[in-house]
Design a protein around this motif. Structure first.
Motif, PDB file in Angstrom:
ATOM      1  N   ASN A   1      11.273  13.495  27.461  1.00 42.11           N
ATOM      2  CA  ASN A   1      11.775  14.200  28.651  1.00 42.11           C
ATOM      3  C   ASN A   1      11.065  15.534  28.851  1.00 42.11           C
ATOM      4  OD1 ASN A   1      13.524  12.140  29.283  1.00 42.11           O
ATOM      5  ND2 ASN A   1      15.280  13.052  28.210  1.00 42.11           N
ATOM      6  N   ARG A   2      10.765  16.208  27.759  1.00 39.65           N
ATOM      7  CA  ARG A   2      10.076  17.502  27.876  1.00 39.65           C
ATOM      8  C   ARG A   2       8.681  17.327  28.463  1.00 39.65           C
ATOM      9  NH1 ARG A   2      11.782  21.097  22.484  1.00 39.65           N
ATOM     10  NH2 ARG A   2      13.957  21.400  23.147  1.00 39.65           N
ATOM     11  N   ILE A   3       7.970  16.308  28.031  1.00 41.50           N
ATOM     12  CA  ILE A   3       6.622  16.074  28.584  1.00 41.50           C
ATOM     13  C   ILE A   3       6.721  15.677  30.060  1.00 41.50           C
ATOM     14  CG2 ILE A   3       4.538  14.634  28.488  1.00 41.50           C
ATOM     15  CD1 ILE A   3       4.847  14.471  25.481  1.00 41.50           C
ATOM     16  N   LYS A   4       7.686  14.824  30.385  1.00 42.34           N
ATOM     17  CA  LYS A   4       7.844  14.389  31.779  1.00 42.34           C
ATOM     18  C   LYS A   4       8.158  15.578  32.694  1.00 42.34           C
ATOM     19  CE  LYS A   4       8.100  10.349  32.985  1.00 42.34           C
ATOM     20  NZ  LYS A   4       7.017   9.421  33.451  1.00 42.34           N
ATOM     21  N   GLN A   5       8.981  16.509  32.187  1.00 36.65           N
ATOM     22  CA  GLN A   5       9.374  17.651  33.019  1.00 36.65           C
ATOM     23  C   GLN A   5       8.291  18.703  33.099  1.00 36.65           C
ATOM     24  OE1 GLN A   5      13.116  18.650  31.171  1.00 36.65           O
ATOM     25  NE2 GLN A   5      14.009  16.760  31.983  1.00 36.65           N
ATOM     26  N   ASN A   6       7.446  18.770  32.086  1.00 31.02           N
ATOM     27  CA  ASN A   6       6.459  19.845  31.999  1.00 31.02           C
ATOM     28  C   ASN A   6       5.164  19.286  31.422  1.00 31.02           C
ATOM     29  OD1 ASN A   6       5.384  22.360  32.098  1.00 31.02           O
ATOM     30  ND2 ASN A   6       6.956  23.339  30.805  1.00 31.02           N
ATOM     31  N   PRO A   7       4.472  18.441  32.215  1.00 36.18           N
ATOM     32  CA  PRO A   7       3.347  17.667  31.663  1.00 36.18           C
ATOM     33  C   PRO A   7       2.186  18.523  31.166  1.00 36.18           C
ATOM     34  CG  PRO A   7       3.873  16.999  33.943  1.00 36.18           C
ATOM     35  CD  PRO A   7       4.723  18.178  33.632  1.00 36.18           C
ATOM     36  N   LYS A   8       2.072  19.764  31.673  1.00 34.01           N
ATOM     37  CA  LYS A   8       0.920  20.596  31.310  1.00 34.01           C
ATOM     38  C   LYS A   8       1.162  21.449  30.073  1.00 34.01           C
ATOM     39  CE  LYS A   8      -1.815  20.038  35.177  1.00 34.01           C
ATOM     40  NZ  LYS A   8      -1.046  19.851  36.438  1.00 34.01           N
ATOM     41  N   ALA A   9       2.419  21.555  29.656  1.00 38.85           N
ATOM     42  CA  ALA A   9       2.731  22.388  28.479  1.00 38.85           C
ATOM     43  C   ALA A   9       2.050  21.811  27.244  1.00 38.85           C
ATOM     44  CB  ALA A   9       4.239  22.450  28.278  1.00 38.85           C
ATOM     45  N   THR A  10       1.699  22.676  26.286  1.00 41.45           N
ATOM     46  CA  THR A  10       1.065  22.163  25.066  1.00 41.45           C
ATOM     47  C   THR A  10       2.095  21.359  24.278  1.00 41.45           C
ATOM     48  OG1 THR A  10       1.596  24.185  23.898  1.00 41.45           O
ATOM     49  CG2 THR A  10      -0.610  24.030  24.829  1.00 41.45           C
ATOM     50  N   PHE A  11       1.613  20.272  23.714  1.00 42.12           N
ATOM     51  CA  PHE A  11       2.500  19.393  22.939  1.00 42.12           C
ATOM     52  C   PHE A  11       1.715  18.881  21.743  1.00 42.12           C
ATOM     53  CE2 PHE A  11       4.266  15.267  21.812  1.00 42.12           C
ATOM     54  CZ  PHE A  11       5.617  15.559  21.739  1.00 42.12           C
ATOM     55  N   VAL A  12       2.282  18.996  20.579  1.00 42.09           N
ATOM     56  CA  VAL A  12       1.612  18.498  19.371  1.00 42.09           C
ATOM     57  C   VAL A  12       1.882  17.000  19.281  1.00 42.09           C
ATOM     58  CG1 VAL A  12       1.350  18.767  16.874  1.00 42.09           C
ATOM     59  CG2 VAL A  12       2.026  20.740  18.284  1.00 42.09           C
ATOM     60  N   PRO A  13       0.836  16.169  19.389  1.00 44.09           N
ATOM     61  CA  PRO A  13       1.039  14.720  19.455  1.00 44.09           C
ATOM     62  C   PRO A  13       1.742  14.159  18.208  1.00 44.09           C
ATOM     63  CG  PRO A  13      -1.224  15.289  20.013  1.00 44.09           C
ATOM     64  CD  PRO A  13      -0.590  16.529  19.502  1.00 44.09           C
ATOM     65  N   ARG A  14       2.556  13.160  18.447  1.00 45.40           N
ATOM     66  CA  ARG A  14       3.302  12.525  17.342  1.00 45.40           C
ATOM     67  C   ARG A  14       3.218  11.012  17.422  1.00 45.40           C
ATOM     68  NH1 ARG A  14       8.189  15.327  14.370  1.00 45.40           N
ATOM     69  NH2 ARG A  14       7.927  17.419  15.193  1.00 45.40           N
ATOM     70  N   THR A  15       3.094  10.411  16.273  1.00 50.75           N
ATOM     71  CA  THR A  15       3.273   8.976  16.126  1.00 50.75           C
ATOM     72  C   THR A  15       4.510   8.800  15.248  1.00 50.75           C
ATOM     73  OG1 THR A  15       0.892   8.608  16.281  1.00 50.75           O
ATOM     74  CG2 THR A  15       2.215   6.831  15.298  1.00 50.75           C
ATOM     75  N   VAL A  16       5.580   8.310  15.852  1.00 46.23           N
ATOM     76  CA  VAL A  16       6.827   8.151  15.098  1.00 46.23           C
ATOM     77  C   VAL A  16       6.919   6.707  14.621  1.00 46.23           C
ATOM     78  CG1 VAL A  16       9.306   8.551  15.044  1.00 46.23           C
ATOM     79  CG2 VAL A  16       7.871   9.887  16.605  1.00 46.23           C
ATOM     80  N   ILE A  17       6.930   6.550  13.314  1.00 40.46           N
ATOM     81  CA  ILE A  17       6.859   5.218  12.707  1.00 40.46           C
ATOM     82  C   ILE A  17       8.195   4.871  12.051  1.00 40.46           C
ATOM     83  CG2 ILE A  17       5.710   3.849  10.892  1.00 40.46           C
ATOM     84  CD1 ILE A  17       3.237   5.797  11.417  1.00 40.46           C
ATOM     85  N   PHE A  18       8.724   3.715  12.433  1.00 42.14           N
ATOM     86  CA  PHE A  18       9.939   3.181  11.805  1.00 42.14           C
ATOM     87  C   PHE A  18       9.588   1.882  11.101  1.00 42.14           C
ATOM     88  CE2 PHE A  18      11.528   5.521  15.477  1.00 42.14           C
ATOM     89  CZ  PHE A  18      12.708   6.107  15.031  1.00 42.14           C
ATOM     90  N   ALA A  19      10.244   1.641   9.971  1.00 42.92           N
ATOM     91  CA  ALA A  19      10.252   0.296   9.390  1.00 42.92           C
ATOM     92  C   ALA A  19      11.566   0.162   8.642  1.00 42.92           C
ATOM     93  CB  ALA A  19       9.063   0.089   8.451  1.00 42.92           C
ATOM     94  N   GLY A  20      12.088  -1.038   8.606  1.00 41.87           N
ATOM     95  CA  GLY A  20      13.335  -1.257   7.875  1.00 41.87           C
ATOM     96  C   GLY A  20      14.062  -2.471   8.403  1.00 41.87           C
ATOM     97  N   LYS A  21      14.889  -3.038   7.549  1.00 36.36           N
ATOM     98  CA  LYS A  21      15.681  -4.209   7.921  1.00 36.36           C
ATOM     99  C   LYS A  21      17.138  -3.807   8.088  1.00 36.36           C
ATOM    100  CE  LYS A  21      12.481  -7.411   5.722  1.00 36.36           C
ATOM    101  NZ  LYS A  21      12.122  -8.154   4.493  1.00 36.36           N
TER     102      LYS A  21
END
Ligand SMILES: *Cc1c(COP(=O)(O)O)cnc(C)c1O
Length: 394
Positions: free
Chosen positions: A148-168
């Motif tokens: 939501n923060r990127i959508k509302q403020n697309p030009k603001a600096t953002f530290v890229p993230r890859t959020v990884i889940f695994a589990g049963k």
């Protein structure tokens, strides 16, 4: 069953310091008063042969080249790494190995999930059984808020993230399965939104296993250990991650507390209610709605799940999740959310300082000696089983 086991046993132990205290003062209070001498603590450990030497050959080689390989049989030797945290060339070599491991995992993700992830992003990992107390949902609420923060403020600096889940999830645990479904649904929306421009990727890796853990953990920058304080007996993936140089974001729960004590408060991201605060709020009458109305970004995230934003062909699919959060919230996600969000902002900020992040990463590994299963097993042998080690000649 536990009650019978205590009556029939000469020794009863918890698996982390906090867990043992909770057994003595809450869960098994009556038994502790009857048999105080039976109760003792044995903090869990992990084997450094599998969880460093085997799974992370690059880091193992770098460590052994600089301090020898004595750590394989005596993990406390890792403390010899402490001065290396101050050396720029060592930090660069350390980062290079992490980058290789991230590249290896990125290749696996592309093969299994069919899309690319940025290896310069924060690899933010939560891999463990799906359970409400482990709060994968809290992680999802954070992802939606970043979106939501990127959508509302697309030009603001953002530290890229890859959020990884695994589990049963356990076969009969419908809510845990629905949380897995939500993770995948959020991933589909965010990963395919061109406004995000690859700044967030959400990855669910199927068929979680020890072998998959051995691939993910050496590649992690951030280890998510975010259970409600007082619910995780120990945790061991928290130890595996720290031993491979990931920094932990976690609550004061299970062995996280002892990890903090070993690595230093400044080298770990701690947030959230304490066990005592969780109890106090429950006693005074917890109303999750107060937190829903008190935090607009939290409200926005929950409203999107409730309104079918992530399940347009079946808008009410995630209603059971929303209902459990707004009416009950037994694991206090809403109370901890604002604190989690603030702490995650600090993580992103600190990740920008590569040298300082590497320093902390090295100091985490250097101070993990206590969490060898060799230490745990020695304590069981000495205090409970009353057996002595013998020399084996090979
Ligand atoms: C270490 C490990 C666990 C335990 O993870 P926690 O986060 O401590 O619950 C579970 N499954 C696998 C495959 C593991 O390797």
């Amino acid at each position: 069953m536990a009650h019978l086991a205590i009556v029939g046993s000469h020794s009863v132990n918890g698996v982390a310091a906090l867990h043992t205290e909770l057994l003595k003062t809450k869960v098994l209070k009556d038994f502790y008063e009857l048999f105080p001498e039976r109760f003792n603590n044995k903090t869990n450990g992990i084997t450094p042969r599998r969880w460093l030497r085997q799974c992370n050959p690059g880091l193992s080689a770098l460590i052994s080249r600089n301090i020898g390989d004595g750590w394989l049989k005596n993990l406390n030797r890792l403390s010899r790494l402490v001065p290396f945290a101050e050396q720029e060339d060592f930090r660069a070599a350390w980062r290079e190995i992490k980058a290789e491991n991230k590249g290896r995992l990125a290749g696996y993700i592309e093969k299994s999930n069919g899309f690319r992830v940025r290896t310069d992003s924060i690899f933010d990992c939560q891999i463990k059984r799906f359970h409400e107390y482990k709060r994968q949902l809290l992680n999802v609420l954070h992802i939606i808020t970043m979106y939501n923060r990127i959508k509302q403020n697309p030009k603001a600096t953002f530290v890229p993230r890859t959020v990884i889940f695994a589990g049963k999830a356990a076969p009969g645990y419908a809510m845990a399965k629905l949380i897995i479904k939500l993770v995948n649904s959020v991933a589909t929306v965010i990963n395919n939104d061109s406004d995000i421009a690859d700044r967030i990727k959400v990855v669910f890796l199927a068929n979680y296993s020890v072998s998959l853990a051995e691939l993910i953990i050496p590649a992690a920058d951030l280890s998510e250990q975010i259970s409600t304080a007082g619910t995780e007996a120990s945790g061991t993936s928290n130890m595996k991650f720290a031993l491979n140089g990931a920094l932990t974001i976690g609550t004061l729960d299970g062995a996280n507390i002892e990890i903090m004590n070993e690595v230093g408060r400044e080298n770990i991201f701690i947030f959230g209610l304490t066990t005592r605060e969780v109890e106090a709020i429950k006693e005074s009458g917890y109303n999750p709605m107060d937190f829903y109305h008190g935090c607009s970004e939290l409200r926005a995230a929950i409203d999107m799940i409730a309104g079918g934003f992530f399940s347009p062909s079946e808008p009410s699919l995630f209603k059971p999740i929303v209902n459990s959060l707004l009416h009950g919230d037994n694991y206090m996600l809403l109370a901890d959310f604002p604190l989690f969000l603030k702490c995650q902002e600090q993580v992103s900020l600190e990740y920008l300082d590569k040298e300082e992040w590497s320093r902390k990463s090295i100091l985490n590994v250097a101070n993990m000696g206590k969490f060898s299963s060799d230490r745990t097993i020695d304590e069981y042998a000495r205090d409970i089983w009353d057996i002595k080690p013998i020399q084996v000649s090979l």
